[in-house]
Design a protein around this motif. Structure first.
Motif, mmCIF file in Angstrom:
data_model
loop_
_atom_site.group_PDB
_atom_site.id
_atom_site.type_symbol
_atom_site.label_atom_id
_atom_site.label_comp_id
_atom_site.label_asym_id
_atom_site.label_seq_id
_atom_site.Cartn_x
_atom_site.Cartn_y
_atom_site.Cartn_z
ATOM 1 N N LEU A 89 -3.493 19.474 -24.903
ATOM 2 C CA LEU A 89 -3.121 20.232 -26.101
ATOM 3 C C LEU A 89 -2.857 21.698 -25.776
ATOM 4 O O LEU A 89 -2.136 22.382 -26.496
ATOM 5 N N GLU A 90 -3.452 22.165 -24.685
ATOM 6 C CA GLU A 90 -3.321 23.565 -24.285
ATOM 7 C C GLU A 90 -1.924 23.882 -23.742
ATOM 8 O O GLU A 90 -1.485 25.034 -23.749
ATOM 9 N N ASN A 91 -1.219 22.836 -23.287
ATOM 10 C CA ASN A 91 0.038 23.064 -22.572
ATOM 11 C C ASN A 91 1.256 22.455 -23.246
ATOM 12 O O ASN A 91 2.334 22.409 -22.661
ATOM 13 N N SER A 92 1.101 21.991 -24.480
ATOM 14 C CA SER A 92 2.234 21.413 -25.188
ATOM 15 C C SER A 92 2.552 22.234 -26.433
ATOM 16 O O SER A 92 1.685 22.889 -27.008
ATOM 17 N N LEU A 93 3.821 22.228 -26.828
ATOM 18 C CA LEU A 93 4.299 22.905 -28.032
ATOM 19 C C LEU A 93 3.745 24.324 -28.174
ATOM 20 O O LEU A 93 4.057 25.202 -27.379
ATOM 21 N N GLN A 104 -2.030 21.624 -43.164
ATOM 22 C CA GLN A 104 -1.202 20.813 -42.284
ATOM 23 C C GLN A 104 -0.123 21.630 -41.589
ATOM 24 O O GLN A 104 0.356 21.243 -40.523
ATOM 25 N N LYS A 105 0.268 22.776 -42.161
ATOM 26 C CA LYS A 105 1.336 23.563 -41.545
ATOM 27 C C LYS A 105 1.031 23.849 -40.076
ATOM 28 O O LYS A 105 1.913 23.786 -39.227
ATOM 29 N N ASP A 106 -0.227 24.148 -39.785
ATOM 30 C CA ASP A 106 -0.648 24.368 -38.395
ATOM 31 C C ASP A 106 -1.230 23.062 -37.853
ATOM 32 O O ASP A 106 -2.422 22.964 -37.547
ATOM 33 N N LEU A 107 -0.363 22.057 -37.737
ATOM 34 C CA LEU A 107 -0.816 20.708 -37.416
ATOM 35 C C LEU A 107 -1.495 20.622 -36.059
ATOM 36 O O LEU A 107 -2.559 20.005 -35.915
ATOM 37 N N GLN A 108 -0.900 21.231 -35.052
ATOM 38 C CA GLN A 108 -1.493 21.164 -33.716
ATOM 39 C C GLN A 108 -2.837 21.876 -33.704
ATOM 40 O O GLN A 108 -3.796 21.420 -33.077
ATOM 41 N N GLN A 109 -2.935 22.988 -34.426
ATOM 42 C CA GLN A 109 -4.212 23.691 -34.548
ATOM 43 C C GLN A 109 -5.263 22.775 -35.171
ATOM 44 O O GLN A 109 -6.423 22.771 -34.747
ATOM 45 N N LYS A 118 -10.144 19.535 -34.482
ATOM 46 C CA LYS A 118 -10.763 18.212 -34.495
ATOM 47 C C LYS A 118 -11.401 17.905 -33.147
ATOM 48 O O LYS A 118 -12.524 17.376 -33.065
ATOM 49 N N LYS A 119 -10.699 18.252 -32.078
ATOM 50 C CA LYS A 119 -11.240 18.035 -30.738
ATOM 51 C C LYS A 119 -12.482 18.896 -30.515
ATOM 52 O O LYS A 119 -13.472 18.451 -29.918
ATOM 53 N N LEU A 120 -12.453 20.109 -31.014
ATOM 54 C CA LEU A 120 -13.596 21.018 -30.915
ATOM 55 C C LEU A 120 -14.821 20.409 -31.603
ATOM 56 O O LEU A 120 -15.922 20.387 -31.039
ATOM 57 N N ILE A 121 -14.617 19.900 -32.819
ATOM 58 C CA ILE A 121 -15.713 19.296 -33.583
ATOM 59 C C ILE A 121 -16.238 18.046 -32.889
ATOM 60 O O ILE A 121 -17.457 17.854 -32.757
ATOM 61 N N ASP A 122 -15.321 17.212 -32.413
ATOM 62 C CA ASP A 122 -15.733 15.958 -31.771
ATOM 63 C C ASP A 122 -16.502 16.201 -30.478
ATOM 64 O O ASP A 122 -17.559 15.600 -30.249
ATOM 65 N N GLN A 123 -15.975 17.094 -29.637
ATOM 66 C CA GLN A 123 -16.566 17.249 -28.306
ATOM 67 C C GLN A 123 -17.779 18.167 -28.282
ATOM 68 O O GLN A 123 -18.615 18.064 -27.388
ATOM 69 N N LEU A 124 -17.894 19.061 -29.261
ATOM 70 C CA LEU A 124 -19.076 19.928 -29.321
ATOM 71 C C LEU A 124 -20.080 19.442 -30.373
ATOM 72 O O LEU A 124 -21.086 20.097 -30.618
ATOM 73 N N GLU A 170 13.304 27.512 -31.292
ATOM 74 C CA GLU A 170 12.472 27.634 -30.088
ATOM 75 C C GLU A 170 12.157 26.260 -29.522
ATOM 76 O O GLU A 170 12.286 26.018 -28.329
ATOM 77 N N TYR A 171 11.718 25.359 -30.390
ATOM 78 C CA TYR A 171 11.543 23.974 -29.963
ATOM 79 C C TYR A 171 11.623 23.052 -31.171
ATOM 80 O O TYR A 171 11.350 23.435 -32.306
ATOM 81 N N PHE A 172 12.045 21.827 -30.913
ATOM 82 C CA PHE A 172 11.958 20.736 -31.880
ATOM 83 C C PHE A 172 11.606 19.490 -31.092
ATOM 84 O O PHE A 172 12.348 19.085 -30.196
ATOM 85 N N GLU A 173 10.461 18.894 -31.397
ATOM 86 C CA GLU A 173 10.006 17.726 -30.658
ATOM 87 C C GLU A 173 9.387 16.703 -31.593
ATOM 88 O O GLU A 173 8.821 17.049 -32.638
ATOM 89 N N VAL A 174 9.488 15.460 -31.187
ATOM 90 C CA VAL A 174 8.795 14.360 -31.862
ATOM 91 C C VAL A 174 7.627 13.974 -30.966
ATOM 92 O O VAL A 174 7.825 13.661 -29.778
ATOM 93 N N VAL A 175 6.418 14.018 -31.522
ATOM 94 C CA VAL A 175 5.216 13.879 -30.696
ATOM 95 C C VAL A 175 4.239 12.882 -31.309
ATOM 96 O O VAL A 175 4.320 12.544 -32.494
ATOM 97 N N GLU A 176 3.303 12.437 -30.480
ATOM 98 C CA GLU A 176 2.145 11.703 -30.971
ATOM 99 C C GLU A 176 1.018 12.704 -31.170
ATOM 100 O O GLU A 176 0.787 13.574 -30.312
ATOM 101 N N THR A 177 0.314 12.598 -32.286
ATOM 102 C CA THR A 177 -0.694 13.599 -32.620
ATOM 103 C C THR A 177 -1.941 13.504 -31.737
ATOM 104 O O THR A 177 -2.793 14.386 -31.787
ATOM 105 N N ASP A 178 -2.049 12.456 -30.919
ATOM 106 C CA ASP A 178 -3.180 12.381 -29.994
ATOM 107 C C ASP A 178 -3.110 13.476 -28.934
ATOM 108 O O ASP A 178 -4.126 13.990 -28.490
#
Length: 282
Positions: free
Chosen positions: A112-116, A148-153, A158-164, A239-247
């Protein structure tokens, strides 16, 4: 509505509510509030007994100093909006209160740190993780609400909550939009009226692309068409337009699960960078 600037005073207030078994809902913001933020507060009121909002322009998540300097600030207007929205607690710390003399902690969110957004804004999500972790620790909320506007955030948090192992229920609230579809954002304040109207192309592109994918147009063709659409526009720069999986927010060439597929976009107009997204199963 009670307003606090100091962490310890806020913690004392929140402890009183927890001792009464009241559920605390947290809405973290950077101020310059709009109806998108108010929708978060409305959702928080449905799910919580006490609604708390933080207002803090977090320097560690800005990789562009000019963007940090120009970020809109209007604390008096924000407090008035929050009071009318029925907010219970507002936390408005300064940088020293939040970070003291140093803020060099780094958090790495893997792919997640290196995409979009992570790719185009190096260090951004580390800064987000740092401030959200601090807010979660300070407030210890039962619920937390993000747009939802900041979807990747959202998925970073979610990852922060799950892993910590934060004992927090995370809620995603749908994006609020202007009449022309432009996602409501604090940065919109820096746009002229003409630029706001022109920026409606961003949501139009998302809708048309989603419809095309659902009608079995290959993703690579959809991406090409969207890039061409923006090349024909003299104001908006894609700047970018991509179709991604939210995982993982990495690009895909075929859809395996529409429920986990998102169209994500970033564009600039009038030196203002705007982001938006659409979940494929919208």
């Amino acid at each position: 509505m009670n307003t606090f600037k100091k962490i310890e005073e806020l913690r004392t207030e929140l402890l009183n509510h927890r001792l009464k078994n009241k559920k605390i809902g947290l809405v973290p913001t950077m101020g310059a509030l709009h109806q998108g933020h108010i929708s978060l507060i409305e959702k928080a009121k449905e799910e919580s007994d006490v609604v708390a909002v933080s207002i803090f322009v977090n320097p560690t998540q800005f990789n562009n100093p000019e963007d940090l300097e120009k970020y809109p600030r209007n604390i008096e207007r924000d407090l008035d909006l929050l009071s009318k929205a029925g907010c219970d607690i507002v936390f408005t710390p300064d940088v020293n209160e939040m970070y003291g003399s140093t803020h060099d902690l780094k958090i790495n969110f893997g792919v997640l740190e290196n995409s979009l957004e992570g790719k185009f804004r190096p260090g951004h999500f580390s800064g987000v993780g740092q401030i959200v972790s601090k807010l979660f620790n300070i407030f210890q909320p039962h619920n937390a609400f993000f747009g939802q506007k900041d979807l990747q955030q959202f998925f970073v948090i979610k990852k922060l909550i799950d892993q910590l192992s934060f004992p927090i229920d995370l809620h995603m609230v749908p994006t609020k939009r202007e009449i022309n579809g432009l996602a409501m954002s604090s940065r919109n304040e820096r746009l002229s009226q003409e630029e706001r109207l022109e920026a409606g192309l961003i949501y139009k592109a998302l809708q048309e692309s989603a419809d095309a994918i659902l009608n079995n147009t290959p993703i690579n063709h959809v991406i090409e068409q969207t890039n061409e659409l923006f090349k024909q526009n003299q104001r908006l720069t894609l700047e970018y337009f991509e179709v991604v999986e939210t995982d993982n927010f990495t690009g895909i060439s075929t859809v395996s699960d529409p429920r986990k597929t998102a169209l994500c976009i970033a564009a600039e107009i009038g030196k203002v960078r705007l982001i938006d997204n659409l979940l494929l199963n919208y």
